[in-house]
Scaffold this motif. Structure first.
Motif, PDB file in Angstrom:
ATOM      1  N   TYR A  17       0.707  -1.066  -0.012  1.00 49.42           N
ATOM      2  CA  TYR A  17       0.173  -0.230   0.052  1.00 49.42           C
ATOM      3  C   TYR A  17       0.897   1.391   0.064  1.00 49.42           C
ATOM      4  CZ  TYR A  17      -3.351  -3.442   1.487  1.00 49.42           C
ATOM      5  OH  TYR A  17      -4.300  -4.570   1.460  1.00 49.42           O
ATOM      6  N   GLN A  18       0.354   2.195  -0.588  1.00 49.37           N
ATOM      7  CA  GLN A  18       0.943   3.435  -0.726  1.00 49.37           C
ATOM      8  C   GLN A  18       0.056   4.584   0.242  1.00 49.37           C
ATOM      9  OE1 GLN A  18       4.122   4.290  -2.139  1.00 49.37           O
ATOM     10  NE2 GLN A  18       3.679   2.080  -2.338  1.00 49.37           N
ATOM     11  N   THR A  19      -0.850   4.373   0.531  1.00 45.43           N
ATOM     12  CA  THR A  19      -1.938   5.272   1.463  1.00 45.43           C
ATOM     13  C   THR A  19      -2.584   4.647   2.469  1.00 45.43           C
ATOM     14  OG1 THR A  19      -2.842   6.237  -0.835  1.00 45.43           O
ATOM     15  CG2 THR A  19      -4.066   6.610   1.217  1.00 45.43           C
ATOM     16  N   THR A  69     -13.659   9.298  -1.251  1.00 44.12           N
ATOM     17  CA  THR A  69     -14.137   8.925  -2.332  1.00 44.12           C
ATOM     18  C   THR A  69     -13.066   8.705  -3.557  1.00 44.12           C
ATOM     19  OG1 THR A  69     -15.111  10.897  -3.213  1.00 44.12           O
ATOM     20  CG2 THR A  69     -16.667   9.431  -2.040  1.00 44.12           C
ATOM     21  N   SER A  70     -12.192   9.319  -3.510  1.00 38.44           N
ATOM     22  CA  SER A  70     -10.859   9.405  -4.442  1.00 38.44           C
ATOM     23  C   SER A  70      -9.999   8.251  -4.157  1.00 38.44           C
ATOM     24  CB  SER A  70     -10.120  10.716  -4.580  1.00 38.44           C
ATOM     25  OG  SER A  70      -9.730  11.274  -3.421  1.00 38.44           O
ATOM     26  N   LEU A  71      -9.918   7.811  -2.987  1.00 34.71           N
ATOM     27  CA  LEU A  71      -9.130   6.499  -2.698  1.00 34.71           C
ATOM     28  C   LEU A  71      -9.343   5.260  -3.324  1.00 34.71           C
ATOM     29  CD1 LEU A  71      -8.912   7.042   1.233  1.00 34.71           C
ATOM     30  CD2 LEU A  71      -7.441   7.825  -0.335  1.00 34.71           C
ATOM     31  N   GLN A  72      -8.514   4.920  -3.939  1.00 39.86           N
ATOM     32  CA  GLN A  72      -8.330   3.518  -4.283  1.00 39.86           C
ATOM     33  C   GLN A  72      -8.128   2.368  -3.433  1.00 39.86           C
ATOM     34  OE1 GLN A  72      -9.371   3.273  -7.771  1.00 39.86           O
ATOM     35  NE2 GLN A  72      -9.412   5.523  -7.287  1.00 39.86           N
ATOM     36  N   LYS A  73      -9.121   1.417  -3.390  1.00 38.74           N
ATOM     37  CA  LYS A  73      -9.074   0.301  -2.568  1.00 38.74           C
ATOM     38  C   LYS A  73      -7.698  -0.650  -2.827  1.00 38.74           C
ATOM     39  CE  LYS A  73     -12.129  -3.066  -4.769  1.00 38.74           C
ATOM     40  NZ  LYS A  73     -13.393  -3.826  -4.951  1.00 38.74           N
ATOM     41  N   GLU A  74      -7.380  -0.636  -4.011  1.00 39.96           N
ATOM     42  CA  GLU A  74      -5.995  -1.638  -4.249  1.00 39.96           C
ATOM     43  C   GLU A  74      -4.882  -1.022  -3.545  1.00 39.96           C
ATOM     44  OE1 GLU A  74      -7.819  -0.309  -6.605  1.00 39.96           O
ATOM     45  OE2 GLU A  74      -9.296  -2.248  -7.172  1.00 39.96           O
ATOM     46  N   ASP A  75      -5.064   0.534  -3.348  1.00 38.01           N
ATOM     47  CA  ASP A  75      -3.856   1.008  -2.943  1.00 38.01           C
ATOM     48  C   ASP A  75      -3.688   1.579  -1.472  1.00 38.01           C
ATOM     49  OD1 ASP A  75      -1.240   2.441  -3.782  1.00 38.01           O
ATOM     50  OD2 ASP A  75      -2.211   4.250  -3.464  1.00 38.01           O
ATOM     51  N   THR A  76      -5.019   1.355  -1.083  1.00 44.70           N
ATOM     52  CA  THR A  76      -5.160   1.950   0.410  1.00 44.70           C
ATOM     53  C   THR A  76      -5.563   0.874   1.473  1.00 44.70           C
ATOM     54  OG1 THR A  76      -6.155   3.817  -0.607  1.00 44.70           O
ATOM     55  CG2 THR A  76      -6.668   3.613   1.566  1.00 44.70           C
ATOM     56  N   LEU A  77      -4.756   1.250   2.603  1.00 38.77           N
ATOM     57  CA  LEU A  77      -5.009   0.219   3.805  1.00 38.77           C
ATOM     58  C   LEU A  77      -5.742   1.150   4.937  1.00 38.77           C
ATOM     59  CD1 LEU A  77      -4.951  -2.396   5.498  1.00 38.77           C
ATOM     60  CD2 LEU A  77      -2.461  -1.433   6.355  1.00 38.77           C
TER      61      LEU A  77
END
Length: 452
Positions: free
Chosen positions: A7-9, A66-74
Motif C-alpha cells: 500500500y501507498q496510502t 471517495t478518491s481513494l483506491q481500494k487496491e492502494d489504500t489500507l
C-alpha cells in the motif's frame, strides 16, 4: 503481508489516539500518504498535521475519501470506535480494513519484538525501554502509548532489529502481536466492559504470555501467576532481577540493582514512586539481556525525563507545585498520590480529577472514592464518556461518585468552569489527573501559577 510494499496510502480512523498516532508517524516517516479522521482536534492531532498528515474532524464522506483506491489504500481503525459513517464506507466498498494491533503486529513480526503489557505501568516501562535502547544505540523502532519527554514523540526509528511496543489489553489487542521478549507489569481488574470480570482479564494475559517463545525472555512482576515459566522482577524483595536499598535525597531516588549474578549499586532515578522503580528494574533487566553495559544504563536511567502526563511536575518560585498525570484507575491514582504524600507530607493537596468512562466509574466507584479521599480538597469533573453513551449508564454521574468521597471540601464541576474554581482555592500542590480532555487545563494552569 508486507504492508509497506502493498500500500501507498494509509487512512486512520481515530488517528488522534496515542497508539494510532504512533503508527501514523511510522508510515508518514516511511514516505507514504497518510490521512485520517478523529472526532476531536487536540495537541496531538495538531502536531500530526504539522508533520504533513491530513486530518478531518467530521464524520463525512468527502472527495478525500471517495478518491481513494481500494487496491492502494489500507484502512486502520481503533476498536474504541464502534459506529462511524467513514468506517462503514470503507467496509461497504471492500477496502482492506485492519485493527491497529493487527497492523502493529505485521510491522514488528520481522523484528525482535519487545512487548510491554500490564493494566498499569506499561507506558512508563515501554518508554523507558525505548530510551535505554536509544542510549545504548541499539537498532530499534518504538511505538509507545505516551509522549517521551526525551525524544518528544511516541514514535522513534533507529533501525529495525528490535521493536519496542506497548501491548494493549483493551479488546484483547495484544494477542495480535508476536513478542520475542515480553513484560507483564500488572493484571488488575480493568476494562470490565470487554472482559466481564477479573478472571477473564487474567486469562487474557496468560494467553499473551504464551506467545513468548522463550521462558527466559518473559519477565513478570513477582507475585503474578502467568501460567508458565518466566523470570521474575521486584523491588525490596529477592527475585531473578530486583532493586533494593532505596534512598531518597530531595527529588532523587537511589537504588541498587541485582541480576542473578551481579549487583550494581547507586542507580539514580528522578521518577517518583516505588512502582516506577519497579518499572525501571524490569527495563534494566531486559537491556542487560540485550547486552547493554552498566555504565551506559546508569547514565540512561539518570537522564530519563519521563512521559508527558505521567507525573509531569512543575515547582514554581512562589512555592506552588503543579503535577499533571494521566491516571484513570484507583490503583494509578493511589500511586500518584502516594508519591506526593511521600515527598511532600505536610503540603495541602488540591486534586482536580476527571473520571474516564461511565463503565469504569461504575465498576470501581468505591476504589475511586477511597483514593480521592486522600486529598485535602477535591474538584470532581464530569465523567469523560469517550466511546460510551451516557443513556446506557443511568445514575452513573460525578455527583453519584462524589457522595462516596469522605472529604468535607469537595465539589463537582464541568470542564469549562474548572479553571476558575481552581483559581479560587488555597493549596500548596495542585494535581490534575485523568485520561480524558482535562489536559486542556494544563497550559492555562502553568501560566497562571507562574504569575502568582
Amino acid at each position: 503481508m508486507n504492508i509497506l510494499q502493498t500500500y501507498q496510502t494509509f487512512y486512520f480512523v481515530g488517528i488522534g489516539g496515542i497508539g494510532m498516532s504512533a503508527l501514523a508517524r511510522y508510515f508518514n516517516a516511511s514516505g507514504k500518504k497518510v490521512l485520517g479522521y478523529d472526532k476531536t482536534n487536540t495537541k496531538l492531532t495538531q502536531n500530526l498535521m504539522k508533520e504533513g498528515i491530513d486530518i478531518v474532524f467530521e464524520d463525512h464522506i468527502d472527495e478525500r475519501i471517495t478518491s481513494l483506491q481500494k487496491e492502494d489504500t489500507l484502512v486502520i481503525y481503533t476498536p474504541a470506535i464502534k459506529v462511524l459513517s467513514i468506517l462503514d464506507y470503507f467496509n461497504e466498498n471492500q477496502f482492506e480494513v485492519l485493527k491497529r494491533a493487527k497492523v502493529l503486529g505485521l510491522i514488528t513480526e520481522n523484528t525482535d519484538c519487545i512487548a510491554i503489557a500490564g493494566t498499569h505501568g506499561k507506558t512508563t516501562t515501554s518508554t523507558l525501554v525505548a530510551h535505554l535502547c536509544k542510549e545504548a544505540n541499539l537498532p530499534f523502532s518504538c511505538f509507545l502509548g505516551g509522549i517521551s519527554e526525551n525524544f518528544k514523540s511516541n514514535f522513534l526509528y533507529n533501525g529495525s532489529t528490535y521493536s519496542v511496543v506497548e501491548a494493549d489489553e483493551y479488546d484483547r489487542s495484544f494477542l495480535s502481536l508476536s513478542p520475542d521478549w515480553a513484560v507483564v507489569t500488572s493484571i488488575d481488574a480493568d476494562h470490565l466492559d470487554i472482559y466481564g470480570d477479573k478472571s477473564h482479564i487474567e486469562e487474557g494475559f496468560r494467553e499473551f504470555a504464551a506467545l513468548v517463545p522463550q521462558d527466559q525472555q518473559l519477565f513478570v512482576r513477582k507475585g503474578i501467576d502467568i501460567g508458565r515459566p518466566h523470570r521474575t522482577y521486584a523491588v525490596n524483595e529477592p527475585a531473578d532481577y530486583y532493586s533494593d536499598n532505596l534512598r531518597m535525597d530531595h527529588d532523587k531516588i537511589y537504588f541498587d540493582f541485582h541480576t542473578p549474578t551481579e549487583t550494581i549499586k547507586d542507580f539514580i532515578w528522578e521518577i517518583p514512586g516505588i512502582h516506577n522503580v519497579e518499572n525501571a528494574t524490569v527495563a534494566l533487566a531486559i537491556l542487560r539481556n540485550l547486552g547493554a553495559d552498566f555504565d551506559t544504563l546508569k547514565k540512561a536511567i539518570a537522564n530519563f525525563k519521563g512521559i508527558k502526563r505521567r507525573y509531569t511536575k512543575h515547582i514554581y518560585q512562589n512555592g506552588k507545585i503543579y503535577i499533571d498525570d494521566y491516571a484513570h484507575h484507583p490503583t494509578e491514582i493511589n500511586a500518584v498520590m502516594g508519591s506526593i504524600k511521600t515527598f511532600y507530607p505536610d503540603k495541602k493537596l488540591l486534586v482536580a480529577f476527571q473520571p474516564h468512562l461511565f463503565s469504569r466509574t461504575r465498576d470501581f466507584a468505591d476504589g475511586f472514592a477511597e483514593s480521592l479521599s486522600k486529598a485535602d480538597e477535591l474538584i470532581l469533573l464530569d465523567i469523560y464518556p469517550a466511546r460510551e453513551l451516557q443513556e446506557n449508564f443511568e445514575g452513573i454521574t460525578s455527583n453519584w461518585l462524589l457522595e462516596k468521597v469522605t472529604l468535607e471540601k469537595k465539589e463537582v464541576s464541568n470542564l469549562s468552569d474548572a479553571f476558575e474554581k481552581i483559581k479560587e482555592k488555597d493549596f500548596d500542590i495542585l494535581l490534575t489527573v485523568g485520561a480524558g480532555n482535562i489536559d486542556t487545563l494544563y497550559d492555562p494552569i502553568c501560566e497562571w501559577i507562574s504569575e502568582l
